[in-house]
Motif scaffolding. Structure first.
Motif, mmCIF file in Angstrom:
data_model
loop_
_atom_site.group_PDB
_atom_site.id
_atom_site.type_symbol
_atom_site.label_atom_id
_atom_site.label_comp_id
_atom_site.label_asym_id
_atom_site.label_seq_id
_atom_site.Cartn_x
_atom_site.Cartn_y
_atom_site.Cartn_z
ATOM 1 N N ARG A 5 0.479 -1.691 -0.090
ATOM 2 C CA ARG A 5 -0.527 0.021 -0.315
ATOM 3 C C ARG A 5 0.698 1.187 -0.048
ATOM 4 N NH1 ARG A 5 -3.609 0.842 4.560
ATOM 5 N NH2 ARG A 5 -2.560 -0.323 5.458
ATOM 6 N N GLY A 6 1.772 0.788 0.185
ATOM 7 C CA GLY A 6 2.658 2.445 0.485
ATOM 8 C C GLY A 6 2.899 2.684 1.189
ATOM 9 N N VAL A 7 2.664 2.393 2.503
ATOM 10 C CA VAL A 7 2.755 2.526 3.759
ATOM 11 C C VAL A 7 3.625 2.960 4.626
ATOM 12 C CG1 VAL A 7 1.308 3.542 5.908
ATOM 13 C CG2 VAL A 7 0.327 2.816 4.422
ATOM 14 N N TYR A 8 4.446 3.433 4.683
ATOM 15 C CA TYR A 8 5.622 3.651 6.159
ATOM 16 C C TYR A 8 5.673 4.838 6.786
ATOM 17 C CZ TYR A 8 7.478 1.407 1.374
ATOM 18 O OH TYR A 8 6.749 0.172 0.374
ATOM 19 N N GLU A 9 5.509 4.137 8.026
ATOM 20 C CA GLU A 9 5.586 4.901 8.964
ATOM 21 C C GLU A 9 5.812 4.125 10.415
ATOM 22 O OE1 GLU A 9 3.980 7.873 9.556
ATOM 23 O OE2 GLU A 9 2.589 7.838 8.238
ATOM 24 N N SER A 10 6.521 4.789 11.317
ATOM 25 C CA SER A 10 6.809 4.374 12.728
ATOM 26 C C SER A 10 5.921 5.283 13.921
ATOM 27 C CB SER A 10 8.484 5.076 13.267
ATOM 28 O OG SER A 10 9.177 4.484 12.202
ATOM 29 N N PHE A 11 5.306 4.729 14.564
ATOM 30 C CA PHE A 11 4.187 5.165 16.095
ATOM 31 C C PHE A 11 4.309 3.957 17.009
ATOM 32 C CE2 PHE A 11 2.403 2.450 12.486
ATOM 33 C CZ PHE A 11 1.854 1.217 13.203
ATOM 34 N N PRO A 12 4.363 4.936 18.394
ATOM 35 C CA PRO A 12 3.981 4.404 19.747
ATOM 36 C C PRO A 12 2.298 3.829 19.367
ATOM 37 C CG PRO A 12 4.059 6.325 19.752
ATOM 38 C CD PRO A 12 4.211 6.321 18.394
ATOM 39 N N LEU A 13 2.131 2.624 20.000
ATOM 40 C CA LEU A 13 1.353 2.252 20.082
ATOM 41 C C LEU A 13 0.865 2.259 21.912
ATOM 42 C CD1 LEU A 13 -0.370 0.173 17.437
ATOM 43 C CD2 LEU A 13 -1.355 1.948 18.009
ATOM 44 N N LEU A 64 -2.917 -6.062 16.814
ATOM 45 C CA LEU A 64 -2.747 -5.360 16.727
ATOM 46 C C LEU A 64 -1.532 -5.484 15.353
ATOM 47 C CD1 LEU A 64 0.543 -3.904 17.171
ATOM 48 C CD2 LEU A 64 2.033 -5.272 17.902
ATOM 49 N N LEU A 65 -1.592 -6.702 14.587
ATOM 50 C CA LEU A 65 -1.613 -7.251 13.377
ATOM 51 C C LEU A 65 -2.637 -6.267 12.562
ATOM 52 C CD1 LEU A 65 -0.796 -10.553 12.889
ATOM 53 C CD2 LEU A 65 1.561 -8.342 13.059
ATOM 54 N N ALA A 66 -4.366 -6.510 13.023
ATOM 55 C CA ALA A 66 -5.686 -5.373 11.775
ATOM 56 C C ALA A 66 -5.234 -4.287 12.052
ATOM 57 C CB ALA A 66 -6.299 -6.133 12.898
ATOM 58 N N TYR A 67 -4.769 -4.316 12.541
ATOM 59 C CA TYR A 67 -4.494 -2.284 12.883
ATOM 60 C C TYR A 67 -3.167 -1.676 11.851
ATOM 61 C CZ TYR A 67 -3.301 2.625 15.263
ATOM 62 O OH TYR A 67 -3.111 3.466 14.948
ATOM 63 N N GLU A 112 -3.880 3.536 8.322
ATOM 64 C CA GLU A 112 -4.229 4.619 7.663
ATOM 65 C C GLU A 112 -5.157 6.061 8.468
ATOM 66 O OE1 GLU A 112 -8.289 5.208 5.586
ATOM 67 O OE2 GLU A 112 -7.960 2.802 5.496
ATOM 68 N N GLU A 113 -4.726 7.177 8.119
ATOM 69 C CA GLU A 113 -5.141 8.150 8.711
ATOM 70 C C GLU A 113 -6.470 7.513 9.785
ATOM 71 O OE1 GLU A 113 -5.652 12.867 8.706
ATOM 72 O OE2 GLU A 113 -4.470 12.595 6.992
ATOM 73 N N GLY A 114 -6.494 8.058 11.432
ATOM 74 C CA GLY A 114 -7.870 8.151 10.893
ATOM 75 C C GLY A 114 -8.122 6.658 11.960
ATOM 76 N N ILE A 115 -7.077 5.694 12.286
ATOM 77 C CA ILE A 115 -7.361 4.879 13.041
ATOM 78 C C ILE A 115 -7.629 5.091 14.090
ATOM 79 C CG2 ILE A 115 -5.122 3.542 12.502
ATOM 80 C CD1 ILE A 115 -6.241 1.466 11.536
ATOM 81 N N ASP A 116 -8.022 4.468 15.105
ATOM 82 C CA ASP A 116 -8.241 3.714 16.644
ATOM 83 C C ASP A 116 -8.709 3.182 17.207
ATOM 84 O OD1 ASP A 116 -6.612 4.691 19.181
ATOM 85 O OD2 ASP A 116 -8.675 6.523 19.355
ATOM 86 N N ASP A 139 -13.027 9.264 9.568
ATOM 87 C CA ASP A 139 -12.820 10.496 8.366
ATOM 88 C C ASP A 139 -12.850 11.821 9.659
ATOM 89 O OD1 ASP A 139 -14.988 11.790 8.768
ATOM 90 O OD2 ASP A 139 -15.856 10.852 7.083
ATOM 91 N N LEU A 140 -11.874 13.015 8.902
ATOM 92 C CA LEU A 140 -11.716 13.805 9.905
ATOM 93 C C LEU A 140 -13.690 14.734 10.628
ATOM 94 C CD1 LEU A 140 -9.448 16.047 7.064
ATOM 95 C CD2 LEU A 140 -9.311 14.897 10.467
ATOM 96 N N THR A 141 -14.165 14.490 9.698
ATOM 97 C CA THR A 141 -15.495 14.317 10.527
ATOM 98 C C THR A 141 -15.983 13.441 11.737
ATOM 99 O OG1 THR A 141 -17.252 13.189 9.172
ATOM 100 C CG2 THR A 141 -15.996 15.491 7.969
#
Length: 179
Positions: A19-27, A44-47, A52-56, A73-75
């Protein structure tokens, strides 16, 4: 007195070539006392696979009308409803009506999970993928779970490579429709 949730932290490095997603993040993940390590690793794997933006994360097992993972989404509208484990058909039906996309990730044998939905009313059931992993993959990662974790997750051509706490495992991510 009931036991409370155990907090697990993860420093995740994600490289999803597909998907072209390259990120580092704390959870920070709260593990309910009734939640198995295998279920938590699958969350964890599903996440990561849906990142993507807005995931939680939601309240997980304790959430009655929400899945394990949501994308908004933002709304605030629900974009994706991501279930983990073996949710019942009514949850999938609800999620499919409330969001544009639904997916299920299971740490169990997918055959019986899908069979439990047969003949039940699920809105857009043919559009809901049921994702699963090779036998032993989740258990290998669950054995490495600690309160503080460093995880490297790489996906290429739906092949998943994970390093967690010095333990490395890999698996194809297989998919079948819910109906």
């Amino acid at each position: 007195m009931a036991a409370g949730a155990t907090i697990h932290t993860f420093d995740v490095t994600l490289a999803d070539v597909d998907r072209g997603v390259y990120e580092s993040f704390p959870l920070r993940m709260a593990r309910h006392p009734s939640e198995t390590e295998a279920f938590m690793i699958t969350r964890l794997l599903a996440y990561c696979l849906e990142y993507e933006e807005g995931i939680d994360f939601t309240e997980g097992i304790a959430a009655k009308d929400e899945p394990a993972v949501l994308v908004r989404d933002l709304t605030g509208a629900i974009v994706a409803w991501i279930e983990v484990g073996a949710p019942d058909a009514s949850r999938l039906h609800l999620g499919s009506k409330q969001s544009g996309r639904v997916a299920v990730y299971t740490h169990r044998n997918p055959g019986p999970v899908a069979a439990a939905w047969a003949g039940k009313k699920i809105h857009r059931a043919s559009e809901i993928p049921l994702y699963s992993f090779e036998p032993g993959f989740i258990d290998t990662l669950a054995s490495a779970l600690d309160r503080r974790n460093v995880a490297t997750v790489s996906i290429t051509e739906r092949r998943l490579y994970v390093e967690l706490g010095g333990v490395t495992a890999e698996s194809d991510v297989t998919s079948q429709p819910a109906a």
